[in-house]
Structure formats: C-alpha cells, structure tokens
Design an enzyme around this catalytic site. Structure first.
Site, PDB file in Angstrom:
ATOM      1  N   MET A 290     -28.082  10.531  33.140  1.00 48.28           N
ATOM      2  CA  MET A 290     -28.108   9.594  34.084  1.00 48.28           C
ATOM      3  C   MET A 290     -28.084  10.047  35.687  1.00 48.28           C
ATOM      4  SD  MET A 290     -25.456   6.823  32.411  1.00 48.28           S
ATOM      5  CE  MET A 290     -24.111   8.180  32.078  1.00 48.28           C
TER       6      MET A 290
ATOM      7  N   CYS B 229     -37.087   6.729  31.368  1.00 52.61           N
ATOM      8  CA  CYS B 229     -36.615   6.514  32.662  1.00 52.61           C
ATOM      9  C   CYS B 229     -37.311   5.196  33.002  1.00 52.61           C
ATOM     10  CB  CYS B 229     -36.718   7.127  33.813  1.00 52.61           C
ATOM     11  SG  CYS B 229     -36.087   6.615  35.244  1.00 52.61           S
TER      12      CYS B 229
ATOM     13  N   LYS C  69     -36.841  11.733  25.115  1.00 56.09           N
ATOM     14  CA  LYS C  69     -35.988  10.768  25.112  1.00 56.09           C
ATOM     15  C   LYS C  69     -36.975   9.643  25.448  1.00 56.09           C
ATOM     16  CE  LYS C  69     -31.646   8.523  26.649  1.00 56.09           C
ATOM     17  NZ  LYS C  69     -32.250   7.292  27.565  1.00 56.09           N
TER      18      LYS C  69
ATOM     19  N   GLY D  51     -24.368   6.251  27.441  1.00 55.85           N
ATOM     20  CA  GLY D  51     -24.665   6.232  28.566  1.00 55.85           C
ATOM     21  C   GLY D  51     -23.830   5.607  29.691  1.00 55.85           C
TER      22      GLY D  51
END
Length: 309
Positions: free
Chosen positions: A7, A90, A129, A214
């Site tokens: 993050m 993202c 990811k 997260g």
C-alpha cells in the site's frame, strides 16, 4: 500463508517489520516506479530492497514498458530483492491515466510482453498482483492468470474488485475461485478480508494458497496473529493488552522518525495514529490532540500519557 499487501504511503519498512513480527508470513513493499530517473527520488529512496530486511524481500514495481521494468528488476535484484512483484492492480487515477497498474489489464499483449521480459531478466521469482478485470463487464483475470502461468511467474495475487470498482462495493471471490481452479501456480486472495472469520471463509471458498491483508491491517497489525490462531483452532484470540498496543505504537513511531527523519516522520505518524485510534477507547481524542503536535518528542509524550494506567 498470510501476507501484508503493498500500500503506497503505508507499508514502508517500519510497518512491514511490525506485520511480520505479529504473524505475517511475508510483506510486499510499497510500489516503486520503474522509470530510472525516479529511482533516487525522495519518495523512492526508502522503498528499494535492503539486505538488512528480513526475508523474503519482495519489491513491487510499477510501470508499463517491459524494458524499463526489466532494468528496474535487475537493479532491485542487485540491491537485495528476493522476489519481484509486478503491480497490475492499483486503481489510482494518476496510475491508470498512464496505462499502468490495473489499466494494464486492458492490454493482454502488453502484459505478456512484461511477464516474458521481466521473467528473463532476473534470477528471482516474479509474481503479479491484479484485479478481476477492468470493469464488471470485462473480467479477464483468468486470461491474465493463464498468461502469468505460461510465462513462468511464480504466483498471482487477485483483489476481488475490478479497476472500475476502485474500493467501492464488496469484493467478490467467485472470480478468484475460478482462477485458482484453472491454474497450477499459487493464487493469493485479497480484498475485504477484515476478520479471522473472513479469512477462514475466503480460504475455504476459493481454495487459495493464501490471503493478503491490506486496509484491515492499518492500525491493527495484530490481525495476522488473530487470523493464524483462528485458522489453527477455530477460536478467537483475545485482543492485545493495552501494554502490548503501547509497545507496538511506540515502536512504529520511533521507526518512522528514524526512517524519514523527525520532520517528515512526525507528519507521516499522524495517519498511523489515526488508524490505531480507531481501535482504542477514547481514540478520537488521542487523534485530535496528536494531529496538533509539531514535534516527534511531543507525539511520543502524548502517547505515553495516553496509555498510563
């Protein structure tokens, strides 16, 4: 397998060390831009691989150009990275506006080129990811996962939302379950795993090899220990004692001051105290007072006073 998600602006070295100490099996770095001219920027300088960090050292790279990403991966390998993770998840506008992050999911040919080029460039495991797709109408996680498998990637983490969803609504796990049943490489589930019971359900439903936590770990790094205990015993672990919370908060603050310097560190500390305060009785008052302080020493003094019996 329990992992701390990358993050930006949150999972720096300090937070990663705390998460591992409290039960995370591994922690992924904040994303690092692949552009060479940004490697030595103030923002990137604290995000590179460092051999003093506990293994496995996982560096997440953000970019769109296969050669740039390849060069950045080699550079991070030389710095001590042990795994290279590619950011294709993202949803931030400034990232997607340059066709990076989850925007890449709309270009499978580019994704394949990145996978192939980076995989050949380093003698390290390469992971990725992603999200479930670019929009609810275009969920192509399975296509991307099969590309990852064919190109020799070592694992794939999937957040159960599309790029268009951002963080709205609820994460879904059907797509993750489908991917897990269709590829042979490890699949890690991510998204809205906020409690030990959530973790148990997601693992059983998706049959994934692990879960990644997260936002739920912000201000609550004990979640990893609590999940691990629940998975082993099907019973809930008691909440940490105030003395343990104080120890971790003080460790976090001192780590931030050391990593960033007192001026920047005390500013960054405010958001972390904001997250910790959500789990504390009278935490709102702590947050309000903390945000008015202009020095590291004053912040430490306030926290010590707050936790006094």
């Amino acid at each position: 397998m329990l992992a701390l998600a990358p993050m930006a602006g949150v999972t720096d070295r300090v937070f990663r060390d705390i998460a591992r100490a409290l039960g995370a099996d591994y922690a992924v770095s904040e994303m690092v831009a692949s552009k060479k001219e940004l490697w030595k920027s103030a923002k990137s300088s604290s995000r590179h691989a460092d051999e003093s960090e506990e293994s496995p050292r996982i560096v997440q790279l953000l970019g769109t150009d296969p050669e740039e990403l390849s060069e950045a991966a080699k550079w991070q390998q030389d710095k001590g990275a042990q795994v290279i993770d590619l950011n294709m998840g993202c949803p931030a506008k400034k990232v997607c506006d340059v066709a990076a992050g989850s925007a890449l999911l709309a270009y499978p040919e580019r994704v394949q080129a990145i996978f192939e080029t980076v995989r050949k460039s380093v003698d390290l495991p390469v992971t990725v990811k992603i999200r479930t797709g670019t929009s609810p109408e275009n969920k192509n996680a399975l296509e991307i996962a099969k590309l990852a498998e064919a190109c020799g990637l070592s694992a794939i983490t999937i957040h159960g939302r599309t790029r268009a969803d951002k963080f709205n609504g609820k994460a879904e796990y059907d797509t993750i379950r489908e991917v897990k049943s269709s590829v042979s490489i490890p699949v890690i589930a991510n998204g809205d795993i906020c409690t030990p019971e959530d973790a148990d359900f997601v693992l059983k439903y998706t049959l994934c090899d692990g879960i990644m936590i997260g936002r739920a770990a912000q201000g609550n790094p004990w979640l990893f220990k609590q999940i691990s205990h629940y998975l082993d015993t099907q019973t809930l672990l008691e909440k940490p004692a105030l003395s343990e919370i104080e120890t971790v908060v003080m460790q976090h603050l001192n780590g931030l001051y050391q990593l960033y310097g007192e001026i920047q560190g005390h500013r960054i500390a405010r958001k972390h105290i904001g997250w910790y305060s959500q789990h504390l009785t009278n935490g709102t008052e702590l947050r309000k007072q903390f945000n008015q302080l202009s020095s590291a020493q004053a912040q430490l003094g306030l926290v010590e006073e707050f936790f006094k019996p």
